[in-house]
Scaffold this active site. Structure first.
Site, PDB file in Angstrom:
ATOM      1  CE  LYS A  41      -3.049  -2.570   3.018  1.00 27.26           C
ATOM      2  NZ  LYS A  41      -3.155  -2.922   4.446  1.00 27.26           N
ATOM      3  N   GLY A  42       2.108   1.067   0.459  1.00 24.59           N
ATOM      4  CA  GLY A  42       2.990   2.202   0.713  1.00 24.59           C
ATOM      5  C   GLY A  42       3.202   3.130  -0.467  1.00 24.59           C
ATOM      6  CD  GLU A  97       8.215  -0.651  -3.170  1.00 27.24           C
ATOM      7  OE1 GLU A  97       7.536   0.108  -2.441  1.00 27.24           O
ATOM      8  OE2 GLU A  97       8.466  -1.811  -2.850  1.00 27.24           O
ATOM      9  CG  ASP A  98       6.807   2.153   0.295  1.00 26.35           C
ATOM     10  OD1 ASP A  98       7.537   1.341  -0.330  1.00 26.35           O
ATOM     11  OD2 ASP A  98       6.123   1.810   1.282  1.00 26.35           O
ATOM     12  CG  ASP A 101      15.059  -1.829   4.293  1.00 33.41           C
ATOM     13  OD1 ASP A 101      15.925  -1.068   4.700  1.00 33.41           O
ATOM     14  OD2 ASP A 101      14.598  -2.762   4.997  1.00 33.41           O
ATOM     15  CE  LYS A 129      14.857   2.782   6.001  1.00 34.47           C
ATOM     16  NZ  LYS A 129      14.351   1.760   6.941  1.00 34.47           N
ATOM     17  CG  PHE A 150      10.936   1.777  10.784  1.00 30.81           C
ATOM     18  CD1 PHE A 150      11.062   0.689   9.923  1.00 30.81           C
ATOM     19  CD2 PHE A 150       9.668   2.237  11.106  1.00 30.81           C
ATOM     20  CE1 PHE A 150       9.938   0.079   9.395  1.00 30.81           C
ATOM     21  CE2 PHE A 150       8.542   1.617  10.572  1.00 30.81           C
ATOM     22  CZ  PHE A 150       8.680   0.532   9.721  1.00 30.81           C
ATOM     23  NE  ARG A 163      -0.360   1.324   5.140  1.00 28.66           N
ATOM     24  CZ  ARG A 163       0.659   0.593   4.703  1.00 28.66           C
ATOM     25  NH1 ARG A 163       1.603   1.136   3.980  1.00 28.66           N
ATOM     26  NH2 ARG A 163       0.734  -0.693   4.999  1.00 28.66           N
TER      27      ARG A 163
HETATM   28  P1  IMP Z   1      13.000  -4.453   0.864  1.00 30.16           P
HETATM   29  O1  IMP Z   1      12.551  -5.690   0.176  1.00 30.16           O
HETATM   30  O2  IMP Z   1      13.856  -4.760   2.052  1.00 30.16           O
HETATM   31  O3  IMP Z   1      13.656  -3.444  -0.038  1.00 30.16           O
HETATM   32  O4  IMP Z   1      11.710  -3.892   1.542  1.00 30.16           O
HETATM   33  C1  IMP Z   1      11.020  -2.817   1.112  1.00 30.16           C
HETATM   34  C2  IMP Z   1       9.716  -2.747   1.874  1.00 30.16           C
HETATM   35  O5  IMP Z   1       9.933  -2.839   3.304  1.00 30.16           O
HETATM   36  C3  IMP Z   1       9.074  -1.411   1.635  1.00 30.16           C
HETATM   37  O6  IMP Z   1       8.247  -1.423   0.503  1.00 30.16           O
HETATM   38  C4  IMP Z   1       8.325  -1.188   2.930  1.00 30.16           C
HETATM   39  O7  IMP Z   1       7.069  -1.797   2.875  1.00 30.16           O
HETATM   40  C5  IMP Z   1       9.155  -1.882   3.992  1.00 30.16           C
HETATM   41  N1  IMP Z   1      10.046  -0.915   4.679  1.00 30.16           N
HETATM   42  C6  IMP Z   1      11.395  -0.872   4.611  1.00 30.16           C
HETATM   43  N2  IMP Z   1      11.902   0.134   5.353  1.00 30.16           N
HETATM   44  C7  IMP Z   1      10.830   0.771   5.885  1.00 30.16           C
HETATM   45  C8  IMP Z   1      10.704   1.917   6.744  1.00 30.16           C
HETATM   46  O8  IMP Z   1      11.658   2.599   7.158  1.00 30.16           O
HETATM   47  N3  IMP Z   1       9.430   2.277   7.082  1.00 30.16           N
HETATM   48  C9  IMP Z   1       8.325   1.578   6.638  1.00 30.16           C
HETATM   49  N4  IMP Z   1       8.408   0.513   5.835  1.00 30.16           N
HETATM   50  C10 IMP Z   1       9.655   0.111   5.464  1.00 30.16           C
HETATM   51 MG    MG Z   2       6.226  -1.118   0.234  1.00 28.79          MG
END
Ligand code: IMP
Ligand code: MG
Length: 176
Positions: A41-42, A97-98, A101, A129, A150, A163
């Protein structure tokens, strides 16, 4: 423990950056159409604001994935909760994407979407990040690089809350 949100990026800062990215995308794809794919949803808040700043023809689709595991770190295991409604074949796909990470979610999705024969595929994220990257992904448009903290707001949640904040902030836990 009480949760306190400390502002990292104001609504005005986000708006200014989203406008710049919208202009850049409109230039990069001038004379063509783009198909924005939002990861729910982000990504939804960012995608709506970004779409308003794109001046070439735009269509959208939504995908919902969930990563198993804890609430503040993604585990890397991706499950498709809702797939796209439309085929990607022949389209200029921009995945919106939001936040990126570890990069695991995106690397999985880019691989999957690539198999659906889009004309082109690029990646646009509001936040990145880079220090936390585990899987290498090529990001074409980034709103802001942020440190390993975070964050919530502008679509990002902590346990499904925050959100709706119009800004982005860090969550701090303080004794009541
Ligand atoms: P990745 O697969 O580790 O890149 O994860 C990305 C997803 O993890 C994002 O789409 C978010 O849903 C969640 N996420 C990662 N870091 C944060 C944060 O700082 N705040 C909120 N959600 C996060
Ligand atoms: Mg996300």
């Amino acid at each position: 423990m009480k949760e306190v949100i400390k502002v990292m990026m104001t609504e005005q800062e986000i708006d200014a950056r989203v406008r710049q990215i919208g202009e850049q995308i409109s230039k990069d794809y001038a004379g063509q159409e783009v198909h924005l794919v939002c990861v729910l949803k982000g990504g939804s808040f960012f995608m709506c604001e970004l779409a308003k700043r794109i001046t070439i023809p735009v269509s959208f689709d939504f995908m919902s994935v969930s990563s198993y595991g804890g609430d503040t770190k993604s585990s890397g295991m991706v499950r498709i909760v809702k797939d796209l409604d439309e085929p990607l074949e022949g389209k200029n796909v921009i995945v919106v994407e939001d936040i990126i990470d570890s990069g695991r979610t995106l690397s999985y999705l880019l691989e999957l979407f690539g198999q659906r024969k889009p004309k082109s595929i690029s990646l646009c994220t509001l936040l990145d990040k880079p220090d936390r990257r585990v899987v290498d992904v090529k990001v074409d448009y980034t709103g802001f690089n942020i440190p390993d903290e975070f964050v919530v707001g502008f679509g990002l949640d902590y346990d499904q809350r925050y959100r709706n904040l119009p800004y982005i902030g860090t969550v701090e836990f303080v004794e009541e």
